[in-house]
Motif scaffolding. Structure first.
Motif, PDB file in Angstrom:
ATOM      1  N   GLU A  82     -17.548  40.646  15.796  1.00 32.58           N
ATOM      2  CA  GLU A  82     -18.543  39.928  14.999  1.00 32.58           C
ATOM      3  C   GLU A  82     -17.830  39.061  13.969  1.00 32.58           C
ATOM      4  OE1 GLU A  82     -21.797  39.805  15.339  1.00 32.58           O
ATOM      5  OE2 GLU A  82     -21.913  41.289  16.932  1.00 32.58           O
ATOM      6  N   PRO A  83     -18.370  37.896  13.648  1.00 38.08           N
ATOM      7  CA  PRO A  83     -17.753  37.056  12.610  1.00 38.08           C
ATOM      8  C   PRO A  83     -17.890  37.704  11.232  1.00 38.08           C
ATOM      9  CG  PRO A  83     -19.756  36.032  13.466  1.00 38.08           C
ATOM     10  CD  PRO A  83     -19.524  37.272  14.280  1.00 38.08           C
ATOM     11  N   TYR A  84     -16.996  37.314  10.327  1.00 41.92           N
ATOM     12  CA  TYR A  84     -17.008  37.875   8.974  1.00 41.92           C
ATOM     13  C   TYR A  84     -18.364  37.703   8.296  1.00 41.92           C
ATOM     14  CZ  TYR A  84     -11.926  38.296   9.213  1.00 41.92           C
ATOM     15  OH  TYR A  84     -10.654  38.647   9.566  1.00 41.92           O
ATOM     16  N   ALA A  85     -19.014  36.570   8.507  1.00 43.58           N
ATOM     17  CA  ALA A  85     -20.308  36.314   7.857  1.00 43.58           C
ATOM     18  C   ALA A  85     -21.349  37.345   8.293  1.00 43.58           C
ATOM     19  CB  ALA A  85     -20.793  34.903   8.168  1.00 43.58           C
ATOM     20  N   THR A  86     -21.341  37.701   9.559  1.00 39.78           N
ATOM     21  CA  THR A  86     -22.296  38.699  10.074  1.00 39.78           C
ATOM     22  C   THR A  86     -22.006  40.066   9.481  1.00 39.78           C
ATOM     23  OG1 THR A  86     -22.520  37.461  12.129  1.00 39.78           O
ATOM     24  CG2 THR A  86     -23.219  39.764  12.167  1.00 39.78           C
TER      25      THR A  86
ATOM     26  N   GLU B  97     -20.096  40.058   0.033  1.00 43.60           N
ATOM     27  CA  GLU B  97     -19.693  38.662   0.180  1.00 43.60           C
ATOM     28  C   GLU B  97     -18.609  38.577   1.255  1.00 43.60           C
ATOM     29  OE1 GLU B  97     -21.073  36.035  -1.421  1.00 43.60           O
ATOM     30  OE2 GLU B  97     -22.478  37.475  -2.283  1.00 43.60           O
ATOM     31  N   GLU B  98     -18.547  37.430   1.915  1.00 48.09           N
ATOM     32  CA  GLU B  98     -17.566  37.247   2.994  1.00 48.09           C
ATOM     33  C   GLU B  98     -16.117  37.467   2.536  1.00 48.09           C
ATOM     34  OE1 GLU B  98     -16.278  33.970   6.331  1.00 48.09           O
ATOM     35  OE2 GLU B  98     -18.343  33.932   5.577  1.00 48.09           O
TER      36      GLU B  98
ATOM     37  N   ALA C 199     -20.485  40.687   6.695  1.00 48.46           N
ATOM     38  CA  ALA C 199     -20.831  40.630   5.276  1.00 48.46           C
ATOM     39  C   ALA C 199     -22.328  40.849   5.081  1.00 48.46           C
ATOM     40  CB  ALA C 199     -20.402  39.283   4.684  1.00 48.46           C
ATOM     41  N   ASP C 200     -23.134  40.251   5.935  1.00 51.95           N
ATOM     42  CA  ASP C 200     -24.585  40.411   5.853  1.00 51.95           C
ATOM     43  C   ASP C 200     -24.977  41.860   6.108  1.00 51.95           C
ATOM     44  OD1 ASP C 200     -27.298  39.442   5.627  1.00 51.95           O
ATOM     45  OD2 ASP C 200     -27.424  39.665   7.816  1.00 51.95           O
TER      46      ASP C 200
ATOM     47  N   ARG D 177     -13.377  40.055   4.220  1.00 54.92           N
ATOM     48  CA  ARG D 177     -12.032  39.649   4.663  1.00 54.92           C
ATOM     49  C   ARG D 177     -10.961  40.563   4.039  1.00 54.92           C
ATOM     50  NH1 ARG D 177     -11.731  34.935   7.427  1.00 54.92           N
ATOM     51  NH2 ARG D 177     -13.601  33.652   7.419  1.00 54.92           N
TER      52      ARG D 177
END
Length: 169
Positions: A5-9, A17-18, A11-12, A22
């Motif tokens: 999954e991408p970091y933004a997902t 926060e992203e 984080a959500d 990280r």
């Protein structure tokens, strides 16, 4: 990275926060590179906790399960979008216990669960006809389960060889 999954997902999902996510990943990579688990139960204690877990779930022993789950236990699952599994982490002893007993009650006929070693640690694998349908990995500290990883993703379970006999019980 494990769930691709991408970091933004992530984080959500975690409510962070992203950049914080990280940093979590960076620290996790460091720990992996160091070669050791942050918390490692001795083998005898881990075996005892996993055994108690394996007894409590099929018998729907909520009190027995609550006794070995940390108050802030987290269950993370991976169904790969194919197998039934919660999409988000489940937090807290009561919610995790209810979910696990629910999964046990709804297991397909002929499901056999037992101790197995995978990823270098003792866990539980549920099988139907020798084929793995679910695997549970445990992170144990101070005699309680801190984190559970429930894998129901058939693509990931394919690495667990089919067996016919000889399971540790």
């Amino acid at each position: 990275e494990v769930f691709d999954e991408p970091y933004a997902t992530v984080a959500d999902i975690l409510g962070r926060e992203e950049p914080a996510v990280r940093q979590l990943v960076h620290r996790a990579r460091q720990r992996v590179d160091e070669g050791g688990a942050r918390y490692r139960a001795d083998r005898a204690l881990q075996a005892e906790v996993v055994r108690r877990f394996l007894v409590a779930c099929p018998s729907a022993d909520v009190d027995g399960l609550l006794a070995i789950l940390a108050p802030d236990v987290v269950l993370v699952s991976d169904g790969g979008g194919v197998a039934p599994a919660p999409a988000r982490p489940i937090h807290g002893r009561d919610k995790v216990a209810r979910l696990l007993i629910g999964f046990t009650v709804k297991a397909p006929p002929g499901t056999e669960a037992g101790f197995e070693v995978f990823n270098g640690q003792l866990g539980i694998v549920a099988r139907v006809g020798g084929r793995a349908t679910t695997a549970l990995a445990f992170s144990i500290r101070n005699g309680t389960v801190q984190t559970l990883l429930l894998v129901a993703n058939p693509a990931k379970l394919a690495a667990l060889e089919p067996i016919a006999h000889g399971r540790l019980q």
